[in-house]
Scaffold this motif. Structure first.
Motif, PDB file in Angstrom:
ATOM      1  N   MET A 186       0.827  -1.199   0.000  1.00 11.57           N
ATOM      2  CA  MET A 186       0.000   0.000   0.000  1.00 11.57           C
ATOM      3  C   MET A 186       0.867   1.257   0.000  1.00 11.57           C
ATOM      4  O   MET A 186       0.582   2.231  -0.703  1.00 11.57           O
ATOM      5  N   ASN A 187       1.934   1.236   0.762  1.00 10.44           N
ATOM      6  CA  ASN A 187       2.818   2.390   0.829  1.00 10.44           C
ATOM      7  C   ASN A 187       3.558   2.637  -0.473  1.00 10.44           C
ATOM      8  O   ASN A 187       4.078   3.742  -0.708  1.00 10.44           O
ATOM      9  N   ALA A 188       3.608   1.609  -1.331  1.00  8.67           N
ATOM     10  CA  ALA A 188       4.296   1.762  -2.615  1.00  8.67           C
ATOM     11  C   ALA A 188       3.539   2.685  -3.557  1.00  8.67           C
ATOM     12  O   ALA A 188       4.079   3.135  -4.565  1.00  8.67           O
ATOM     13  N   GLY A 189       2.260   2.944  -3.222  1.00 13.35           N
ATOM     14  CA  GLY A 189       1.465   3.917  -3.985  1.00 13.35           C
ATOM     15  C   GLY A 189       1.283   3.528  -5.426  1.00 13.35           C
ATOM     16  O   GLY A 189       0.751   2.468  -5.741  1.00 13.35           O
ATOM     17  N   ASP A 190       1.744   4.400  -6.330  1.00 17.27           N
ATOM     18  CA  ASP A 190       1.491   4.202  -7.758  1.00 17.27           C
ATOM     19  C   ASP A 190       2.606   3.435  -8.459  1.00 17.27           C
ATOM     20  O   ASP A 190       2.714   3.454  -9.680  1.00 17.27           O
ATOM     21  N   SER A 191       3.441   2.721  -7.693  1.00 16.44           N
ATOM     22  CA  SER A 191       4.550   1.995  -8.311  1.00 16.44           C
ATOM     23  C   SER A 191       4.089   0.717  -9.001  1.00 16.44           C
ATOM     24  O   SER A 191       4.854   0.084  -9.716  1.00 16.44           O
ATOM     25  N   GLY A 192       2.834   0.317  -8.746  1.00 13.70           N
ATOM     26  CA  GLY A 192       2.312  -0.886  -9.387  1.00 13.70           C
ATOM     27  C   GLY A 192       2.605  -2.162  -8.635  1.00 13.70           C
ATOM     28  O   GLY A 192       2.434  -3.255  -9.163  1.00 13.70           O
ATOM     29  N   ASP A 193       3.061  -2.067  -7.367  1.00  9.16           N
ATOM     30  CA  ASP A 193       3.368  -3.264  -6.590  1.00  9.16           C
ATOM     31  C   ASP A 193       2.119  -4.019  -6.169  1.00  9.16           C
ATOM     32  O   ASP A 193       2.194  -5.190  -5.813  1.00  9.16           O
ATOM     33  N   ALA A 194       0.977  -3.370  -6.142  1.00  8.29           N
ATOM     34  CA  ALA A 194      -0.283  -4.029  -5.833  1.00  8.29           C
ATOM     35  C   ALA A 194      -1.424  -3.206  -6.407  1.00  8.29           C
ATOM     36  O   ALA A 194      -1.387  -1.975  -6.404  1.00  8.29           O
ATOM     37  N   ASP A 195      -2.431  -3.908  -6.902  1.00  7.36           N
ATOM     38  CA  ASP A 195      -3.599  -3.243  -7.481  1.00  7.36           C
ATOM     39  C   ASP A 195      -4.862  -3.544  -6.687  1.00  7.36           C
ATOM     40  O   ASP A 195      -5.746  -2.707  -6.576  1.00  7.36           O
ATOM     41  N   ILE A 196      -4.926  -4.777  -6.119  1.00  9.79           N
ATOM     42  CA  ILE A 196      -6.071  -5.193  -5.309  1.00  9.79           C
ATOM     43  C   ILE A 196      -5.532  -5.786  -4.012  1.00  9.79           C
ATOM     44  O   ILE A 196      -4.670  -6.667  -4.033  1.00  9.79           O
ATOM     45  N   ILE A 197      -6.044  -5.286  -2.887  1.00  7.97           N
ATOM     46  CA  ILE A 197      -5.573  -5.730  -1.573  1.00  7.97           C
ATOM     47  C   ILE A 197      -6.789  -6.052  -0.698  1.00  7.97           C
ATOM     48  O   ILE A 197      -7.676  -5.210  -0.553  1.00  7.97           O
ATOM     49  N   TRP A 204      -6.755   0.697   7.814  1.00 10.68           N
ATOM     50  CA  TRP A 204      -7.650   0.957   6.684  1.00 10.68           C
ATOM     51  C   TRP A 204      -8.152   2.392   6.708  1.00 10.68           C
ATOM     52  O   TRP A 204      -8.304   3.020   5.648  1.00 10.68           O
ATOM     53  N   LYS A 205      -8.410   2.933   7.903  1.00 13.41           N
ATOM     54  CA  LYS A 205      -8.888   4.308   8.015  1.00 13.41           C
ATOM     55  C   LYS A 205      -7.793   5.296   7.598  1.00 13.41           C
ATOM     56  O   LYS A 205      -8.056   6.292   6.914  1.00 13.41           O
ATOM     57  N   GLN A 206      -6.567   5.023   8.026  1.00 12.67           N
ATOM     58  CA  GLN A 206      -5.449   5.875   7.628  1.00 12.67           C
ATOM     59  C   GLN A 206      -5.282   5.886   6.116  1.00 12.67           C
ATOM     60  O   GLN A 206      -5.034   6.939   5.518  1.00 12.67           O
ATOM     61  N   TRP A 207      -5.437   4.717   5.500  1.00 15.66           N
ATOM     62  CA  TRP A 207      -5.288   4.634   4.045  1.00 15.66           C
ATOM     63  C   TRP A 207      -6.389   5.409   3.320  1.00 15.66           C
ATOM     64  O   TRP A 207      -6.125   6.134   2.363  1.00 15.66           O
ATOM     65  N   ILE A 208      -7.623   5.247   3.790  1.00 11.76           N
ATOM     66  CA  ILE A 208      -8.736   5.960   3.150  1.00 11.76           C
ATOM     67  C   ILE A 208      -8.577   7.459   3.332  1.00 11.76           C
ATOM     68  O   ILE A 208      -8.734   8.238   2.382  1.00 11.76           O
ATOM     69  N   ASP A 209      -8.259   7.881   4.558  1.00  9.25           N
ATOM     70  CA  ASP A 209      -8.087   9.303   4.830  1.00  9.25           C
ATOM     71  C   ASP A 209      -6.967   9.911   3.981  1.00  9.25           C
ATOM     72  O   ASP A 209      -7.007  11.098   3.633  1.00  9.25           O
ATOM     73  N   ALA A 210      -5.973   9.081   3.646  1.00 11.45           N
ATOM     74  CA  ALA A 210      -4.839   9.563   2.847  1.00 11.45           C
ATOM     75  C   ALA A 210      -5.101   9.477   1.345  1.00 11.45           C
ATOM     76  O   ALA A 210      -4.228   9.822   0.545  1.00 11.45           O
ATOM     77  N   GLY A 211      -6.301   9.008   0.981  1.00  9.72           N
ATOM     78  CA  GLY A 211      -6.644   8.936  -0.436  1.00  9.72           C
ATOM     79  C   GLY A 211      -6.011   7.769  -1.172  1.00  9.72           C
ATOM     80  O   GLY A 211      -5.888   7.810  -2.408  1.00  9.72           O
ATOM     81  N   LEU A 212      -5.636   6.717  -0.453  1.00  6.15           N
ATOM     82  CA  LEU A 212      -4.953   5.588  -1.086  1.00  6.15           C
ATOM     83  C   LEU A 212      -5.901   4.505  -1.570  1.00  6.15           C
ATOM     84  O   LEU A 212      -5.499   3.635  -2.343  1.00  6.15           O
ATOM     85  N   ILE A 213      -7.173   4.545  -1.119  1.00  4.25           N
ATOM     86  CA  ILE A 213      -8.149   3.520  -1.473  1.00  4.25           C
ATOM     87  C   ILE A 213      -9.205   4.115  -2.402  1.00  4.25           C
ATOM     88  O   ILE A 213      -9.725   5.202  -2.150  1.00  4.25           O
ATOM     89  N   ALA A 214      -9.535   3.393  -3.455  1.00  2.00           N
ATOM     90  CA  ALA A 214     -10.498   3.880  -4.446  1.00  2.00           C
ATOM     91  C   ALA A 214     -11.917   3.885  -3.889  1.00  2.00           C
ATOM     92  O   ALA A 214     -12.332   2.947  -3.201  1.00  2.00           O
ATOM     93  N   ASP A 215     -12.653   4.933  -4.201  1.00  2.00           N
ATOM     94  CA  ASP A 215     -14.075   5.043  -3.863  1.00  2.00           C
ATOM     95  C   ASP A 215     -14.871   4.211  -4.867  1.00  2.00           C
ATOM     96  O   ASP A 215     -14.821   4.464  -6.073  1.00  2.00           O
ATOM     97  N   VAL A 271      -6.452  -0.173  -5.047  1.00  2.00           N
ATOM     98  CA  VAL A 271      -5.490   0.898  -4.795  1.00  2.00           C
ATOM     99  C   VAL A 271      -5.801   2.071  -5.723  1.00  2.00           C
ATOM    100  O   VAL A 271      -5.823   1.923  -6.946  1.00  2.00           O
ATOM    101  N   GLU A 272      -6.068   3.238  -5.132  1.00  6.08           N
ATOM    102  CA  GLU A 272      -6.519   4.407  -5.891  1.00  6.08           C
ATOM    103  C   GLU A 272      -5.537   4.806  -6.996  1.00  6.08           C
ATOM    104  O   GLU A 272      -5.938   5.121  -8.115  1.00  6.08           O
ATOM    105  N   LYS A 273      -4.236   4.778  -6.688  1.00  8.56           N
ATOM    106  CA  LYS A 273      -3.242   5.257  -7.654  1.00  8.56           C
ATOM    107  C   LYS A 273      -2.683   4.139  -8.528  1.00  8.56           C
ATOM    108  O   LYS A 273      -1.691   4.348  -9.230  1.00  8.56           O
ATOM    109  N   SER A 274      -3.326   2.994  -8.512  1.00 17.65           N
ATOM    110  CA  SER A 274      -2.865   1.883  -9.339  1.00 17.65           C
ATOM    111  C   SER A 274      -2.930   2.244 -10.813  1.00 17.65           C
ATOM    112  O   SER A 274      -3.962   2.718 -11.302  1.00 17.65           O
ATOM    113  N   PRO A 275      -1.860   2.003 -11.571  1.00 17.05           N
ATOM    114  CA  PRO A 275      -1.910   2.245 -13.017  1.00 17.05           C
ATOM    115  C   PRO A 275      -2.813   1.249 -13.736  1.00 17.05           C
ATOM    116  O   PRO A 275      -3.155   1.452 -14.898  1.00 17.05           O
ATOM    117  N   LYS A 276      -3.209   0.164 -13.025  1.00 15.28           N
ATOM    118  CA  LYS A 276      -4.114  -0.831 -13.622  1.00 15.28           C
ATOM    119  C   LYS A 276      -5.482  -0.812 -12.952  1.00 15.28           C
ATOM    120  O   LYS A 276      -6.185  -1.813 -12.875  1.00 15.28           O
TER     121      LYS A 276
END
Length: 447
Positions: free
Chosen positions: A91-102, A124-135, A338-343
């Motif tokens: 998750m911390n890897a962000g948009d690097s493409g290390d994960a798309d579905i978690i 999970w709350k920290q991730w959502i608040d940080a905009g890392l999880i797709a709506d 993952v919100e910033k996933s390229p896939k």
């Protein structure tokens, strides 16, 4: 001579052509291509759970057939802290493409409440608040799920951020029906009756109870069964810890710890050396009469021994049968994109396909989950049999508990650490563990 030279030239050209083809494949990363283009790699992580892992692998093949431009990379690791660490790293890897579905191991529970000032935010709350999880609120496939389950398990701040795959219970014991019949035993509905079952089995040379002590956390499944049946209202007790109205040294909690120790003292020899992956096999091969485990492992047991007759009942922690009649558990396995996933586009397609009625039905029957979609045809006789225990399904202790920040080892995570008591751990008495737990809780109080 001319023919010989011509043949040598032909062989040389053929070698060069084959080499060129080989180089082209290596440039493409050694994987097949679609129309000359390298395939998109959709990366999914998961914890190790054989029945579900096997289903997802087969589903991924179906997904790749439907979307031939995609290759699914499915990575699984043990369900303990190893998975938690992998989840955070990816998750911390962000948009690097290390994960798309978690997937989360539960649902969106544990967020601080008005009565828990200064409580730690779950990841999970920290991730959502940080905009890392797709709506996912506007995704059509969300409507495939029960509205109440979407609200309870998939929603945060009125937006849908995950897809929950079902409910599971884990506050009971699997039991061998043939062994019970052989020794004229009935399913126990009270603590006294359970103690009698254990005594009769021991007297006849049968190992009565198994725990997966090597992985530690599975011991807590039985402890949560005791919590659910001994406490009149778990959430009120948890709120009381925050307000000071209840304490971890209260008689009700001492009772939970004492009975946890009693169960461990009744367990098969060497239970602290048994890992979680081995426990269902020990039960399936009839080396132990009962095991503490979640309903999700019913299919694992059935696969290991299709001829075994077994059932599941709530751990009766009380001598009041009415308090012991229901199973508790959680919303299990919530997929997040993952919100910033390229896939991201394909991640959504993967969830959409998994949410189709037939695919979801197949999944829920393999997993042994209670469905979060309506009108699902359950094929599991096991689930049908335990349905009366599930009519008043309630959340377990670890789903309700909200912890303080920076707490000590005796109150960390889900708060109740009976594994620290002998014979599993170093502490002699429940009173000793309770006092240390309360001290850790008090030390972490907001200043």
């Amino acid at each position: 001579m001319f023919k010989k030279l011509l043949m040598m030239s032909f062989v040389t050209v053929l070698i060069l052509v084959l080499a060129a083809c080989s180089n082209a494949e290596e440039t493409a990363g050694g994987s097949s291509t679609d129309g000359g283009k390298e395939k998109v790699t959709l990366k999914i992580i998961h914890w190790q759970q054989e029945n579900i892992n096997n289903y997802i692998k087969e589903f991924n093949k179906k997904f790749e057939e439907k979307y031939p431009e995609v290759k699914v990379e499915y990575t699984t690791v043990p369900a303990d802290a190893t998975y938690d660490q992998l989840m955070q790293t990816r998750m911390n890897a962000g948009d690097s493409g290390d994960a798309d579905i978690i997937p989360l191991k539960s649902s969106f529970v544990g967020a601080p409440q008005d009565w828990s000032p200064g409580a730690a935010d779950p990841m999970w709350k920290q991730w959502i608040d940080a905009g890392l999880i797709a709506d996912l609120s506007d995704q059509a496939f969300v409507k495939n799920y029960n509205e109440i389950d979407v609200q309870n398990a998939m929603t945060y701040n009125d937006k849908v951020y995950g897809v929950n795959m079902g409910k599971v219970a884990f506050t009971g014991l699997f039991y061998n029906k043939d062994l019970f019949a052989k020794y004229n035993l009935q399913v126990p509905t009270t603590w006294t009756e359970l103690q009698n079952v254990i005594k009769v089995l021991k007297d006849n040379g049968v190992e009565p109870l198994g725990f997966a002590g090597k992985d530690v956390w599975p011991i807590n499944l039985a402890v949560q069964g005791l919590q659910a049946s001994i406490h009149d209202d778990q959430l009120s007790y948890i709120q009381g810890l925050w307000t000071g109205e209840t304490k971890l040294t209260d008689p009700v909690q001492i009772e939970v710890l004492q009975k946890s120790q009693d169960l461990m003292n009744s367990a098969m020899n060497g239970f602290m050396g048994i890992d979680y992956g081995t426990l269902p096999t020990l039960f399936a091969t009839e080396r132990v009469a009962m095991i503490a485990d979640g309903t999700w492992d019913a299919t694992t047991i059935q696969t290991a021994n299709p001829n075994l007759k077994f059932g599941y009942f709530p751990i009766p922690g009380s001598d009041d049968a009415a308090k012991n009649k229901d199973l508790a558990g959680k919303y299990d396995m919530t997929w997040m994109v993952v919100e910033k996933s390229p896939k991201k586009e394909y991640a959504l397609k993967w969830l959409e396909m998994l949410s189709e009625k037939q695919n979801y039905t197949d999944f829920v029957n393999v997993a042994g989950f209670l469905p979060t979609q309506p009108d699902v045809a359950l094929t599991s006789e096991f689930i049908k049999e335990i349905q009366p225990y599930l009519d008043n399904f309630k959340l377990s202790w670890d789903q309700l508990f909200i912890n303080r920040q920076n707490v000590g080892q005796y109150i960390a995570e889900s708060s109740v650490h009976a594994e620290l008591l002998k014979p599993a751990g170093p502490l002699n008495t429940p009173e000793e563990l309770a006092a240390k737990s309360q001290a850790d809780w008090d030390a972490a109080a907001p200043k």
